[in-house]
Design a protein around this motif. Structure first.
Motif, PDB file in Angstrom:
ATOM      1  N   VAL A 153       3.164  -4.993   1.282  1.00  0.00           N
ATOM      2  CA  VAL A 153       2.674  -4.356  -0.112  1.00  0.00           C
ATOM      3  C   VAL A 153       2.466  -3.123  -0.160  1.00  0.00           C
ATOM      4  N   ASP A 154       3.059  -2.169  -0.900  1.00  0.00           N
ATOM      5  CA  ASP A 154       3.007  -0.892  -0.977  1.00  0.00           C
ATOM      6  C   ASP A 154       2.040  -0.399  -2.160  1.00  0.00           C
ATOM      7  N   ALA A 174      10.337   5.895   5.648  1.00  0.00           N
ATOM      8  CA  ALA A 174      10.652   7.047   4.777  1.00  0.00           C
ATOM      9  C   ALA A 174      11.504   6.684   3.696  1.00  0.00           C
ATOM     10  N   LYS A 175      12.612   5.933   3.800  1.00  0.00           N
ATOM     11  CA  LYS A 175      13.710   5.909   3.167  1.00  0.00           C
ATOM     12  C   LYS A 175      13.374   4.331   2.059  1.00  0.00           C
ATOM     13  N   ARG A 176      12.417   3.916   2.112  1.00  0.00           N
ATOM     14  CA  ARG A 176      12.023   2.683   1.483  1.00  0.00           C
ATOM     15  C   ARG A 176      11.430   3.280   0.375  1.00  0.00           C
ATOM     16  N   GLY A 177      10.675   4.566   0.317  1.00  0.00           N
ATOM     17  CA  GLY A 177      10.160   4.961  -1.045  1.00  0.00           C
ATOM     18  C   GLY A 177       8.816   4.636  -0.891  1.00  0.00           C
ATOM     19  N   TRP A 178       8.143   4.089   0.319  1.00  0.00           N
ATOM     20  CA  TRP A 178       6.813   3.693   0.071  1.00  0.00           C
ATOM     21  C   TRP A 178       5.874   4.912   0.189  1.00  0.00           C
ATOM     22  N   GLN A 179       4.652   4.494  -0.487  1.00  0.00           N
ATOM     23  CA  GLN A 179       3.454   5.628  -0.326  1.00  0.00           C
ATOM     24  C   GLN A 179       2.492   4.939   0.647  1.00  0.00           C
ATOM     25  N   TYR A 180       2.189   3.797   0.457  1.00  0.00           N
ATOM     26  CA  TYR A 180       0.918   3.335   1.228  1.00  0.00           C
ATOM     27  C   TYR A 180       1.337   1.726   1.618  1.00  0.00           C
ATOM     28  N   PRO A 181       1.971   1.619   2.672  1.00  0.00           N
ATOM     29  CA  PRO A 181       2.714   0.412   3.121  1.00  0.00           C
ATOM     30  C   PRO A 181       1.576  -0.633   4.023  1.00  0.00           C
ATOM     31  N   VAL A 182       1.413  -1.773   3.353  1.00  0.00           N
ATOM     32  CA  VAL A 182       0.562  -2.727   4.396  1.00  0.00           C
ATOM     33  C   VAL A 182       1.181  -3.961   4.713  1.00  0.00           C
ATOM     34  N   ILE A 183       1.271  -4.250   5.860  1.00  0.00           N
ATOM     35  CA  ILE A 183       1.977  -5.438   6.140  1.00  0.00           C
ATOM     36  C   ILE A 183       1.188  -6.690   6.246  1.00  0.00           C
ATOM     37  N   ILE A 184       1.858  -7.934   6.366  1.00  0.00           N
ATOM     38  CA  ILE A 184       0.675  -8.879   6.523  1.00  0.00           C
ATOM     39  C   ILE A 184       0.241  -9.083   8.317  1.00  0.00           C
ATOM     40  N   ASP A 185       1.078  -8.416   9.226  1.00  0.00           N
ATOM     41  CA  ASP A 185       0.980  -8.339  10.451  1.00  0.00           C
ATOM     42  C   ASP A 185      -0.707  -7.833  10.735  1.00  0.00           C
ATOM     43  N   ASN A 186      -0.824  -6.955   9.603  1.00  0.00           N
ATOM     44  CA  ASN A 186      -1.984  -6.149  10.028  1.00  0.00           C
ATOM     45  C   ASN A 186      -3.451  -7.163  10.000  1.00  0.00           C
ATOM     46  N   SER A 212       4.618  -2.075  -5.113  1.00  0.00           N
ATOM     47  CA  SER A 212       5.933  -3.174  -4.920  1.00  0.00           C
ATOM     48  C   SER A 212       5.405  -4.289  -3.761  1.00  0.00           C
ATOM     49  N   ARG A 213       6.313  -5.265  -3.942  1.00  0.00           N
ATOM     50  CA  ARG A 213       5.918  -6.351  -2.905  1.00  0.00           C
ATOM     51  C   ARG A 213       7.391  -6.550  -2.282  1.00  0.00           C
ATOM     52  N   GLN A 214       7.524  -6.317  -1.015  1.00  0.00           N
ATOM     53  CA  GLN A 214       8.805  -6.609  -0.619  1.00  0.00           C
ATOM     54  C   GLN A 214       8.880  -6.937   0.958  1.00  0.00           C
ATOM     55  N   THR A 215       9.796  -7.123   1.590  1.00  0.00           N
ATOM     56  CA  THR A 215       9.920  -7.310   2.983  1.00  0.00           C
ATOM     57  C   THR A 215      10.659  -6.241   3.573  1.00  0.00           C
ATOM     58  N   ALA A 216      10.435  -6.195   4.986  1.00  0.00           N
ATOM     59  CA  ALA A 216      11.160  -5.511   5.841  1.00  0.00           C
ATOM     60  C   ALA A 216      11.681  -6.380   6.830  1.00  0.00           C
ATOM     61  N   GLN A 217      11.271  -7.612   7.220  1.00  0.00           N
ATOM     62  CA  GLN A 217      11.737  -8.187   8.343  1.00  0.00           C
ATOM     63  C   GLN A 217      12.159  -9.627   7.952  1.00  0.00           C
ATOM     64  N   GLY A 218      11.921 -10.062   6.614  1.00  0.00           N
ATOM     65  CA  GLY A 218      12.378 -11.345   6.405  1.00  0.00           C
ATOM     66  C   GLY A 218      13.723 -11.274   5.783  1.00  0.00           C
ATOM     67  N   TYR A 219      14.083 -12.376   4.940  1.00  0.00           N
ATOM     68  CA  TYR A 219      15.389 -12.536   4.229  1.00  0.00           C
ATOM     69  C   TYR A 219      15.498 -11.873   2.971  1.00  0.00           C
ATOM     70  N   ALA A 220      14.314 -11.919   2.412  1.00  0.00           N
ATOM     71  CA  ALA A 220      14.336 -11.266   0.857  1.00  0.00           C
ATOM     72  C   ALA A 220      12.987 -11.046   0.585  1.00  0.00           C
TER      73      ALA A 220
END
Length: 404
Positions: free
Chosen positions: A227-228, A170-182, A238-246
């Motif tokens: 990807v949000d 919730a703190k990341r400001g995402w609306q509909y996050p999709v991670i590559i893990d999916n 936006s395109r971001q990371t949660a578990q990577g370096y950057a």
């Protein structure tokens, strides 16, 4: 004849893999490695059954970290490993304990709050159904798949990964996050269309894979982690990371998830664009300068302190397993790379001594460095994909033998 990989890291890799095979056949290597996996995992199996809990990893102080009882995305991996070892040995204790442990989370098939139902139920009940033909396991898979389908939004074209109404998400400001893990959760949906005859699961999986291919990948074949999307229009926010370096780095396990996921997509569809994507990802994995010579990746290909950064054995296990399957589809030869990785994982550097390492098979994995969680520890899913890769490799060797 298959074409050699033009992007092989160095000639030393091919020489090493070849020289190892002259001393020990691939079949002997697989059997030795699986026999050790049985001995080591038997110790962990007994401990797990005594407390009726599922092992996940070790804490930083070396204590057992069990899967959370409420819901844990890793809870299907240890029962899944037991199913593979049952398939290998035909010893009933593996089957009995797999069934006992996976029953601990059977009610989670009705959860609609998490995308990891594919990981949980395909790795455990999916192997249960594949190996044993258990109709109850099939029905449980269908329930889990139906729950997963509630997270698919056709307007966006993806399964939503995380809820964003609480927690750190919730703190990341995402609306509909999709991670590559999916991409790894699509196998459950593809399999359900195969066993039920209902194409709705496969169509959702294909749509998700296509949307991910369009929005997660960079020109060099690497992927973003998150990807949000706008929750109404489906526009990329936006395109971001949660578990990577950057945000612009290549998180190593994310690259492995994509390689495995698009190989799965090709298995079920035979659509060449998925084969091409898997090959493109493999090309990135083996040509990026952040890949070390032993092909056991650092936790992120762009981590700032390479070569002093932690390795992620879990990424290597997933890559090895994916490459063995990909080799069966591609005109390129991926088997040498897969065997090279597996031989290195089976070395003293990465494989535990019997009874050590908390009774897990492999050492030196990373969960999430940004969350300061599970750094340089064993992980149940590293063991799962390692055993799966060995089983796949042994199967190819048995098929070669049968063909003579």
């Amino acid at each position: 004849m298959k074409q050699p990989l033009h992007y092989l890291v160095t000639g030393l890799i091919v020489f090493f893999a070849f020289s190892c095979q002259t001393k020990q056949s691939t079949r002997e290597f697989c059997e030795e490695s699986l026999d050790f996996a049985c001995k080591q995992t038997e110790l962990l199996r007994k401990e797990s059954i005594e407390v009726n809990r599922i092992p996940r990893t070790l804490t930083a102080t070396g204590d057992m970290h069990w899967a959370k009882p409420g819901f844990d995305w890793t809870e299907g991996f240890f029962p899944g490993t037991c199913w593979y070892l049952y398939e290998y040995t035909k010893a009933n204790q593996w089957k009995d304990n797999a069934e006992e442990l996976q029953s601990l989370y059977i009610d989670h098939r009705f959860l609609t709050t998490n995308h990891d139902l594919g990981f949980v139920f395909n790795c455990s009940y999916g192997n249960n159904f594949r190996i044993d033909g258990d109709k109850d396991a099939r029905d449980i898979m269908i329930d889990a798949g139906n729950s997963l389908m509630t997270r698919f939004n056709p307007a966006i074209g993806c399964i939503q990964s995380w809820n964003v109404d609480s927690g750190w998400q919730a703190k990341r400001g995402w609306q509909y996050p999709v991670i590559i893990d999916n991409m790894m959760n699509l196998e459950l949906l593809f399999e359900l269309s195969k066993i039920t005859g209902d194409d709705k699961y496969k169509k959702a999986a294909i749509t998700h894979a296509n949307t991910t291919m369009k929005n997660h990948y960079r020109p060099d074949g690497s992927s973003y982690h998150v990807v949000d999307y706008d929750s109404v229009s489906g526009v990329v926010r936006s395109r971001q990371t949660a578990q990577g370096y950057a945000h612009e780095s290549a998180w190593s396990r994310g690259q492995a998830w994509g390689l495995y996921g698009y190989t799965i997509c090709y298995r079920y569809t035979r659509d060449k664009k998925y084969l091409d994507k898997a090959e493109e990802i493999a090309n990135f994995i083996f040509t990026d300068e952040g890949m070390p010579k032993d092909c056991i990746p650092y936790w992120d290909y762009d981590a700032p302190k390479i070569p002093s950064e932690p390795r992620d054995v879990s990424a290597a296990s997933v890559i090895a397993s994916a490459l063995i399957e990909l080799d069966g589809y591609s005109t390129k030869n991926y088997m040498k790379e897969a065997q090279f990785i597996l031989k290195n994982l089976s070395s003293k550097e990465y494989r535990a001594e019997l009874g050590g390492n908390g009774k897990f098979i492999l050492k030196h994995s990373v969960g999430s460095i940004p969350h300061n969680a599970e750094i340089d520890v064993p992980l149940c899913y590293a063991d799962y994909y390692y055993v799966e890769a060995l089983m796949r490799l042994l199967k190819t060797e048995n098929e070669k033998l049968a063909a003579y």
